[in-house]
Design an enzyme around this catalytic site. Structure first.
Site, PDB file in Angstrom:
ATOM      1  N   GLY A 146     -74.897 -96.165  10.264  1.00  0.00           N
ATOM      2  CA  GLY A 146     -73.906 -95.629   9.354  1.00  0.00           C
ATOM      3  C   GLY A 146     -73.473 -96.610   8.287  1.00  0.00           C
ATOM      4  N   ARG A 147     -72.369 -97.302   8.539  1.00  0.00           N
ATOM      5  CA  ARG A 147     -71.759 -98.136   7.503  1.00  0.00           C
ATOM      6  C   ARG A 147     -72.682 -99.195   6.900  1.00  0.00           C
ATOM      7  NH1 ARG A 147     -66.389 -98.753  11.054  1.00  0.00           N
ATOM      8  NH2 ARG A 147     -67.901 -98.000  12.588  1.00  0.00           N
ATOM      9  N   TYR A 169     -65.910 -80.927  15.664  1.00  0.00           N
ATOM     10  CA  TYR A 169     -65.984 -79.784  14.763  1.00  0.00           C
ATOM     11  C   TYR A 169     -66.315 -78.511  15.552  1.00  0.00           C
ATOM     12  CZ  TYR A 169     -65.465 -83.512  11.476  1.00  0.00           C
ATOM     13  OH  TYR A 169     -64.955 -84.601  10.811  1.00  0.00           O
ATOM     14  N   ARG A 217     -77.057 -82.543  16.383  1.00  0.00           N
ATOM     15  CA  ARG A 217     -76.300 -83.750  16.706  1.00  0.00           C
ATOM     16  C   ARG A 217     -75.236 -83.405  17.741  1.00  0.00           C
ATOM     17  NH1 ARG A 217     -73.110 -88.409  13.145  1.00  0.00           N
ATOM     18  NH2 ARG A 217     -74.670 -89.961  13.743  1.00  0.00           N
ATOM     19  N   GLN A 270     -77.481 -82.127   7.053  1.00  0.00           N
ATOM     20  CA  GLN A 270     -76.590 -81.728   8.139  1.00  0.00           C
ATOM     21  C   GLN A 270     -75.731 -80.550   7.678  1.00  0.00           C
ATOM     22  OE1 GLN A 270     -72.767 -83.646   9.563  1.00  0.00           O
ATOM     23  NE2 GLN A 270     -74.171 -84.394  11.149  1.00  0.00           N
TER      24      GLN A 270
END
Length: 357
Positions: free
Chosen positions: A314-315, A177, A224, A97
């Protein structure tokens, strides 16, 4: 479709439909160089169908945090080569990414003496530099020539990533972002060719994606997105505007033949997300975002119901190097250690136990 069945995303033949989502870990030092510990972290998780790395900055001016990896210098590229080789040695597939902080940085972090964005706005909250916690500062609007240089930096970074052994790249257009700052009407208040109506607000995302695809090929390019994910000061609260913005973006990048599109949304089966999927015509990876942890049952249902070709996790992947086997067999999972997620050493990074001990 079954969660553990093979899946084609662009040129990639995934062993299963579990995608390790990009997660910030901040273990690359002041120079942004991934070391042996970073290579081991990603290699441990190579059984995932696909790994998407934490966001790497294409140039120092784009850096978001201290400890973040880059993909600008020869040293950074050499570090990523170790990562790619380690993942490939264990049969994995890995894409990088690439991200630009925009206003979510600080002059003491990016080395430029300022932060930039679409317009002169200030991000809410704070970040951390070597002195500790610091508030975000007002952003300077990017000029047209500066935007063009940023687009070029993304293409260079994509080339650097592939030359370093990465299987492809993901453009970070989500979560507040820089690209997201251009997409959203509350952070892009320009009246030139880079802002104003939905079509012009989508232009940076379109041009970056075109430039990256031209450099490394559309099949090795992904993006994304997080429409309506109102985070870090982004406000996408007008459904008609969101639909117009993201449908225009989807139409413009559809001809590029992207490897996949990755969308964060609280309801990935809704018409907004599925409409973007149909328009782009690329395989879809979904995740519900930071507000909820994707568990085995949800991931299996998303694939079985045809909501997406694959699911971003993810986690659970952070805390379980062997997550695929745990989910396949129904074994219990390690819980993430919150205190060690961002920065530090091997503790809470490469020392999570596997089923084999």
């Amino acid at each position: 479709m079954d969660l553990f069945s093979p899946c084609d995303l662009g040129p990639y033949r995934l062993r299963n439909r579990l995608v390790m989502a990009p997660m910030t870990r901040l273990r690359c030092g002041r120079d942004g160089v991934p070391g042996d510990m970073v290579a081991e972290y990603y290699a441990q998780r190579a059984s995932m169908g696909l790994i998407v790395t934490e966001g790497a900055f294409p140039e120092l001016a784009a850096r978001t945090w201290l400890g973040q990896p880059g993909i600008e210098t020869a040293g950074q590229a050499a570090g990523w080569r170790k990562v790619a080789d380690a993942v490939h040695a264990r049969g994995g597939i890995i894409v990088m990414q690439i991200m630009h902080a925009g206003r979510l940085s600080h002059p003491t972090i990016n080395g430029t003496g300022r932060v930039v964005s679409a317009s002169d706005t200030t991000a809410p909250g704070y970040t951390h530099n070597l002195s500790g916690r610091v508030d975000y500062v007002p952003a300077k609007p990017l000029t047209g020539p500066e935007i063009e240089r940023i687009i070029e930096s993304w293409a260079r970074a994509a080339r650097n990533a592939v030359d370093a052994g990465m299987d492809g790249v993901q453009i970070h257009g989500a979560n507040g972002y820089l690209i997201h700052q251009f997409l959203a009407f509350n952070t892009n208040m320009r009246d030139d060719e880079w802002g104003g109506d939905p079509h012009r607000r989508a232009r940076l995302a379109v041009e970056v994606t075109r430039a990256v695809a031209a450099e490394i090929g559309g099949q090795r390019t992904s993006i994304r997105l997080s429409p309506e994910h109102n985070i870090q000061g982004i406000e996408e609260t007008d459904p008609a505007d969101v639909e117009a913005t993201y449908q225009h973006l989807a139409r413009e990048i559809a001809p590029l033949g992207l490897g996949f599109v990755d969308i964060l949304h609280s309801d990935p089966g809704n018409e907004l997300v599925q409409g973007i999927r149909r328009t782009i015509g690329a395989p879809l990876v979904v995740n519900r975002g930071f507000g909820a942890v994707t568990d085995r049952e949800e991931a299996a249902a998303l694939v079985a119901d045809g909501v997406a070709e694959a699911v971003g996790v993810g986690r659970p992947a952070l805390a379980n190097p062997d997550l695929v086997e745990r989910w396949r067999t129904g074994a219990p999972e390690n819980a993430p250690i919150q205190e060690t997620i961002y920065g530090g050493g091997a503790s809470g990074y490469t020392d999570y136990p596997t089923l084999q001990g």
